[in-house]
Design a protein around this motif. Sequence first.
Motif, short mmCIF file in Angstrom:
data_model
loop_
_atom_site.label_atom_id
_atom_site.label_comp_id
_atom_site.label_asym_id
_atom_site.label_seq_id
_atom_site.Cartn_x
_atom_site.Cartn_y
_atom_site.Cartn_z
N GLY A 115 0.85 -1.09 0.28
CA GLY A 115 -0.14 -0.23 -0.44
C GLY A 115 1.22 1.63 0.16
O GLY A 115 2.36 1.89 -0.90
N ASP A 116 0.71 2.08 1.26
CA ASP A 116 1.79 3.05 1.13
C ASP A 116 3.13 2.93 0.95
O ASP A 116 3.52 3.44 0.85
N SER A 117 3.43 1.38 1.62
CA SER A 117 5.54 1.69 1.63
C SER A 117 5.33 1.40 -0.38
O SER A 117 6.97 1.27 -0.50
N LEU A 144 -1.59 2.52 -8.59
CA LEU A 144 -1.74 1.44 -7.43
C LEU A 144 -2.86 1.12 -6.83
O LEU A 144 -3.61 2.17 -6.42
N LEU A 145 -3.09 -0.63 -7.24
CA LEU A 145 -4.80 -0.51 -6.49
C LEU A 145 -3.83 -1.52 -5.45
O LEU A 145 -3.81 -2.83 -5.66
N ALA A 146 -4.37 -1.89 -4.29
CA ALA A 146 -3.98 -1.99 -3.22
C ALA A 146 -5.58 -2.57 -2.51
O ALA A 146 -6.05 -1.95 -1.91
N SER A 206 -5.15 9.12 -3.45
CA SER A 206 -5.37 8.69 -2.93
C SER A 206 -7.23 8.23 -2.53
O SER A 206 -7.08 9.31 -2.42
N LYS A 207 -7.59 7.66 -2.82
CA LYS A 207 -8.61 7.22 -2.18
C LYS A 207 -8.80 5.83 -1.98
O LYS A 207 -8.14 4.45 -2.27
N ILE A 263 -10.20 -1.58 -1.01
CA ILE A 263 -9.40 -0.91 -1.56
C ILE A 263 -8.30 0.53 -1.66
O ILE A 263 -9.70 1.18 -1.65
N LYS A 264 -7.34 0.58 -2.23
CA LYS A 264 -6.65 1.62 -1.74
C LYS A 264 -6.42 1.66 -3.30
O LYS A 264 -5.62 0.94 -3.92
N LEU A 265 -6.68 2.72 -3.61
CA LEU A 265 -6.43 3.23 -5.20
C LEU A 265 -6.13 4.67 -4.87
O LEU A 265 -6.01 6.12 -4.44
#
Length: 152
Positions: free
Chosen positions: A102-104, A117-119, A143-144, A130-132
Amino acid sequence: MKLSDLINVKSGRILMSGGPKRIARIFINEWVRMGFKVLAEGLPFVVDGEVFIGNPLENPGFDAYLILNPLSKSKSEREVLYGWLAENRDKLVLLYETKYVGDSIVRYGIRNFIDYLLAYRRETVDTEVIKLYCLKNGRIVESKEFIRRGSR
């Protein structure tokens, strides 16, 4: 930015982390439905349309590519991949990674070669997160977060 916007991009490099099989399958199926010729390094999920299997780095001429586990490749394989991604900015590339990032992402060299990046992470039995992230020049610029709760 919505997830549906991401499905409709014509070019770009999308890294999906956390093994989001269902979402990646939707993307590949939609691209095939739109008439894209897709080459996959392998298929960790079943697709409805015609997808070719082969080495994306050795087979030019496709509209979209699926590359598996880019972060798990050896250092030399990653360097070759980064060079290929830099040369193929006009192609649609889905990089499917089973481990969660994700943020990493800022700690990984691949950040300089991806646009999105879709985490994906399953929080509980009925909740998926889901973090986009939208990246520019290796930096997160937007980011969303999307949360899907199952119904019981």
